[in-house]
Design a protein around this motif. Sequence first.
Motif, PDB file in Angstrom:
ATOM      1  N   PRO A 115       0.815  -1.222   0.000  1.00 38.20           N
ATOM      2  CA  PRO A 115       0.000   0.000   0.000  1.00 38.20           C
ATOM      3  C   PRO A 115       0.848   1.272   0.000  1.00 38.20           C
ATOM      4  N   ASP A 116       2.062   1.217   0.562  1.00 37.24           N
ATOM      5  CA  ASP A 116       2.928   2.402   0.609  1.00 37.24           C
ATOM      6  C   ASP A 116       3.678   2.623  -0.698  1.00 37.24           C
ATOM      7  N   ALA A 117       3.873   1.570  -1.462  1.00 35.85           N
ATOM      8  CA  ALA A 117       4.619   1.686  -2.727  1.00 35.85           C
ATOM      9  C   ALA A 117       3.895   0.872  -3.803  1.00 35.85           C
ATOM     10  N   PRO A 118       2.721   1.336  -4.191  1.00 34.82           N
ATOM     11  CA  PRO A 118       1.912   0.551  -5.142  1.00 34.82           C
ATOM     12  C   PRO A 118       2.399   0.728  -6.576  1.00 34.82           C
ATOM     13  N   GLY A 119       1.870  -0.121  -7.453  1.00 38.48           N
ATOM     14  CA  GLY A 119       2.216  -0.019  -8.867  1.00 38.48           C
ATOM     15  C   GLY A 119       1.500   1.127  -9.562  1.00 38.48           C
ATOM     16  N   VAL A 120       0.328   1.494  -9.031  1.00 40.94           N
ATOM     17  CA  VAL A 120      -0.465   2.546  -9.678  1.00 40.94           C
ATOM     18  C   VAL A 120      -1.166   3.374  -8.616  1.00 40.94           C
ATOM     19  N   ARG A 121      -1.318   4.641  -8.898  1.00 38.04           N
ATOM     20  CA  ARG A 121      -2.172   5.473  -8.042  1.00 38.04           C
ATOM     21  C   ARG A 121      -3.204   6.160  -8.913  1.00 38.04           C
ATOM     22  N   PHE A 122      -4.388   6.361  -8.363  1.00 37.15           N
ATOM     23  CA  PHE A 122      -5.492   6.981  -9.094  1.00 37.15           C
ATOM     24  C   PHE A 122      -5.629   8.433  -8.668  1.00 37.15           C
ATOM     25  N   GLU A 123      -5.824   9.302  -9.639  1.00 36.86           N
ATOM     26  CA  GLU A 123      -5.977  10.733  -9.366  1.00 36.86           C
ATOM     27  C   GLU A 123      -7.226  11.210 -10.103  1.00 36.86           C
ATOM     28  N   ALA A 124      -8.234  11.662  -9.369  1.00 37.51           N
ATOM     29  CA  ALA A 124      -9.469  12.125 -10.015  1.00 37.51           C
ATOM     30  C   ALA A 124      -9.203  13.419 -10.787  1.00 37.51           C
ATOM     31  N   PHE A 125      -9.771  13.498 -11.975  1.00 35.00           N
ATOM     32  CA  PHE A 125      -9.525  14.617 -12.891  1.00 35.00           C
ATOM     33  C   PHE A 125     -10.840  14.866 -13.619  1.00 35.00           C
TER      34      PHE A 125
END
Length: 261
Positions: A115-125
Amino acid sequence: MNVRVLGCSGAISSGGEDAGDPGGTTALLVDHDIMIDAGTGVAVLSDDELARIDHVFLTHSHLDHLAFLPLMIDAVGDARDAPLTVHASRATLDILQAHIFNNLIWPDFTRIPSPDAPGVRFEAFETGERFMLDGRTVTALPARHTVPSMGFAVSSAQGCLAFSGDTTTNPAFWAAVCVLPGLRHVIVETAFPDAQIALAHAAHHYCPTLIADDLRGVQMNAELLISHLKPPHGAQILKELRAALPHVSLRALRAGEVLTL
Ligand SMILES: [Zn+2]
Ligand SMILES: [Zn+2]
């Protein structure tokens, strides 16, 4: 700024028709680090090119626009020391989380390797928002499709390119696009020929008549680059567009071409 067309077809196809070379499904690479949509066109990238992409902007959740995203996140994990950031509307991100990164279709890479170093992060846009990075700006534009959807404008100091994403009749898109400073190209989808206008309405895509209706009265000095042609109908769609828009500069977008702005 270079925008490289990795794929712009309305379906996977082995080619054989005369509407340019659309390649795989939708994916555009902006310089080395920003990608717009992640359809099967992504397959032309090398491992190194894939690993250098830091940001993916998604127009919507349909498979032809994100099929390679889950595979790409897995493929580049060992080569990257930061998560890939996926920018999309909150509605689209919720669909991705529920239906793809759900540990059933694909692992939840928002929590692995950790959870601290994930493969992807989501950013709402959301529509109207801007994202700026190293002299380039991505702006979210309105779209009208069967699922929550948006288009994007990408601009540098030298010019601007707008992309409709998947959409049907959409005056708000053209109102936003025609006032973009430095507008040079508009990539616009036209999935169906006029004979399939009922399907265009049902699937919320454009056909030539619907684009011509939207462009009536729009003042715009930019080239139209047609994408998302359904392979058997490409030449017919272009013929109908040229007849409906005799004073507009337009051509089929081609996979492999690079637009410099
Ligand atoms: Zn779609
Ligand atoms: Zn599509």
